[in-house]
Design a protein around this motif. Structure first.
Motif, short mmCIF file in Angstrom:
data_model
loop_
_atom_site.label_atom_id
_atom_site.label_comp_id
_atom_site.label_asym_id
_atom_site.label_seq_id
_atom_site.Cartn_x
_atom_site.Cartn_y
_atom_site.Cartn_z
N VAL A 58 -4.07 6.71 -3.96
CA VAL A 58 -5.08 6.31 -2.97
C VAL A 58 -4.86 4.86 -2.54
N ILE A 59 -4.62 3.98 -3.52
CA ILE A 59 -4.38 2.56 -3.22
C ILE A 59 -3.11 2.41 -2.37
N THR A 60 -2.09 3.18 -2.69
CA THR A 60 -0.84 3.12 -1.92
C THR A 60 -1.07 3.52 -0.47
N ILE A 61 -1.83 4.59 -0.26
CA ILE A 61 -2.12 5.04 1.11
C ILE A 61 -2.91 3.99 1.87
N LEU A 62 -3.95 3.43 1.22
CA LEU A 62 -4.76 2.40 1.88
C LEU A 62 -3.93 1.15 2.18
N ALA A 63 -3.05 0.79 1.26
CA ALA A 63 -2.19 -0.38 1.49
C ALA A 63 -1.26 -0.16 2.66
N LEU A 64 -0.67 1.02 2.76
CA LEU A 64 0.23 1.32 3.87
C LEU A 64 -0.53 1.35 5.20
N ILE A 65 -1.76 1.84 5.18
CA ILE A 65 -2.58 1.84 6.39
C ILE A 65 -2.85 0.40 6.83
N GLY A 66 -3.20 -0.45 5.85
CA GLY A 66 -3.47 -1.85 6.16
C GLY A 66 -2.26 -2.56 6.71
N ILE A 67 -1.09 -2.29 6.14
CA ILE A 67 0.14 -2.92 6.61
C ILE A 67 0.50 -2.44 8.01
N SER A 68 0.21 -1.17 8.30
CA SER A 68 0.63 -0.56 9.57
C SER A 68 -0.27 -0.92 10.75
N MET A 69 -1.48 -1.39 10.50
CA MET A 69 -2.40 -1.67 11.60
C MET A 69 -2.08 -3.01 12.25
N PRO A 70 -1.79 -3.05 13.55
CA PRO A 70 -1.55 -4.33 14.24
C PRO A 70 -2.80 -5.21 14.19
N VAL A 71 -2.60 -6.49 13.99
CA VAL A 71 -3.73 -7.40 13.85
C VAL A 71 -4.56 -7.44 15.12
N PHE A 72 -3.88 -7.46 16.29
CA PHE A 72 -4.65 -7.56 17.53
C PHE A 72 -5.49 -6.30 17.76
N TRP A 73 -4.95 -5.13 17.38
CA TRP A 73 -5.71 -3.88 17.53
C TRP A 73 -6.91 -3.86 16.60
N LEU A 74 -6.68 -4.20 15.34
CA LEU A 74 -7.77 -4.21 14.37
C LEU A 74 -8.83 -5.23 14.76
N GLY A 75 -8.39 -6.40 15.25
CA GLY A 75 -9.34 -7.41 15.68
C GLY A 75 -10.19 -6.95 16.85
N LEU A 76 -9.57 -6.30 17.84
CA LEU A 76 -10.32 -5.81 19.00
C LEU A 76 -11.30 -4.72 18.59
N VAL A 77 -10.87 -3.82 17.71
CA VAL A 77 -11.75 -2.74 17.26
C VAL A 77 -12.94 -3.30 16.49
N CYS A 78 -12.67 -4.20 15.55
CA CYS A 78 -13.75 -4.79 14.75
C CYS A 78 -14.69 -5.61 15.64
N LEU A 122 -11.42 -11.35 7.47
CA LEU A 122 -11.13 -10.00 6.99
C LEU A 122 -10.01 -9.35 7.81
N VAL A 123 -10.04 -9.53 9.13
CA VAL A 123 -9.02 -8.94 9.98
C VAL A 123 -7.64 -9.51 9.66
N LEU A 124 -7.56 -10.82 9.50
CA LEU A 124 -6.27 -11.45 9.20
C LEU A 124 -5.78 -11.10 7.80
N ALA A 125 -6.70 -10.91 6.85
CA ALA A 125 -6.32 -10.68 5.46
C ALA A 125 -5.84 -9.26 5.19
N VAL A 126 -6.24 -8.29 6.01
CA VAL A 126 -5.93 -6.88 5.73
C VAL A 126 -4.43 -6.65 5.60
N LEU A 127 -3.66 -7.16 6.53
CA LEU A 127 -2.21 -6.97 6.50
C LEU A 127 -1.61 -7.51 5.21
N PHE A 128 -2.00 -8.72 4.81
CA PHE A 128 -1.41 -9.35 3.63
C PHE A 128 -1.85 -8.69 2.33
#
Length: 305
Positions: free
Chosen positions: A119-139, A176-182
């Motif tokens: 589960v952690i692996t899947i969530l981590a890969l989702i976080g890495i895969s989400m573009p920051v600008f997209w996540l920021g606009l959505v949030c 939070l948006v900037l930290a998700v990727l890292f």
């Protein structure tokens, strides 16, 4: 210092040879006559050899007299003006991504092969895969502009000197948006390091001596496994501090150094780009030295020279 000079020189040469990068044309505007462009080129020194232009630009930068080609604003003052927002964004986000990255990595390594690790692996890969600008606009749309609820402010930076609570309130969502990727990336790296370190001879020796598992994990395994994380953190922190959070600052309209760089890259304005480049290169070199010194604390086998 040599690294900073080399970086600025490379950036300068790139912008000199870029098609459409003639600053005289941009200063003169679309309707400028050839004579006007020639006069501008002579007045600003654009008709001189590129190394003479570079030297003149660097002298202006270090004397604090470097100005933008397009709006005539002082570059150093503009960078200084954007530093509080960039520092606030970087420090807060880095604390979040480092803490949760370590937690994710340790938990994932301890539970390796179990459902929680998957589960952690899947969530981590989702976080890495989400573009920051997209996540920021959505949030921003769903949490700040009333898409679901207006929980956070709709962008912009609030100085900490005016109201610390409002400063915190305005930065929680960008953090939070900037930290998700890292978080996802650090967690995956640390997990692999821990699983590799567990099989080292000194760890097996510690187990044979009967040391508690928690003590082995914290004092032997985790301490050594954090060395690559320290390297990543030092470089990532310096890169974000040096204007690397361009997308986050732009999406949330924070008016930091990154947003200032993005605006001037779009207009091919060389002096601000040179200023931001030197500013960013300084922090990367500075934190690289700090990381090398911190290695000696994490691993006694390493000694600074």
């Amino acid at each position: 210092m040599l690294v900073c000079a080399a970086v600025t020189f490379i950036v300068f040469v790139i912008f000199i040879v870029v098609p459409g990068g003639d600053p005289a044309q941009r200063i003169g505007g679309k309707n400028a006559t050839p004579q006007l462009i020639e006069n501008i080129r002579h007045t600003w020194g654009f008709d001189r050899p590129f190394y003479v232009q570079y030297w003149a630009l660097m002298k202006k930068m270090f004397s604090g007299n470097l100005v933008s080609y397009t709006n005539q604003q002082n570059v150093v003052s503009q960078i200084v003006q954007g530093m509080p927002a960039t520092f606030s964004l970087t420090i807060g986000a880095s604390i979040i991504w480092l803490f949760f990255g370590i937690v994710v990595g340790v938990v994932s390594a301890i539970t390796a092969g179990r459902w929680s690790d998957r589960v952690i692996t899947i969530l981590a890969l989702i976080g890495i895969s989400m573009p920051v600008f997209w996540l920021g606009l959505v949030c921003r749309y769903y949490l700040a502009e009333g898409g679901i609820a207006t929980i956070f402010p709709d962008g912009e930076y609030f100085p900490i000197t005016q109201n610390p609570l409002q400063w915190l309130y305005h930065l929680v969502l960008p953090w939070l948006v900037l930290a998700v990727l890292f978080i996802g990336f650090y967690g995956r790296v640390l997990r692999g390091n821990i699983l590799d370190t567990i099989h080292e001879d000194y760890v097996r020796t510690a187990k044979a001596k009967g040391l508690p598992s928690r003590k082995i994990l914290t004092r032997h395994v985790l301490r050594t496994s954090l060395i690559p994380i320290v390297t990543l953190f030092g470089l990532d922190f310096a890169a974000v501090l040096g204007g690397g959070a361009i997308l986050t600052e732009t999406v949330f309209d924070l008016h930091g150094v990154g947003q200032y760089a993005a605006q001037n890259i779009a207009s091919f304005d060389l002096p601000p780009i040179m200023g931001v480049t030197l500013y960013g290169a300084f922090f990367i070199v500075f934190f690289s030295v700090l990381v090398d010194l911190f290695y000696a604390y994490l691993d006694p086998r390493i000694r600074p020279t």
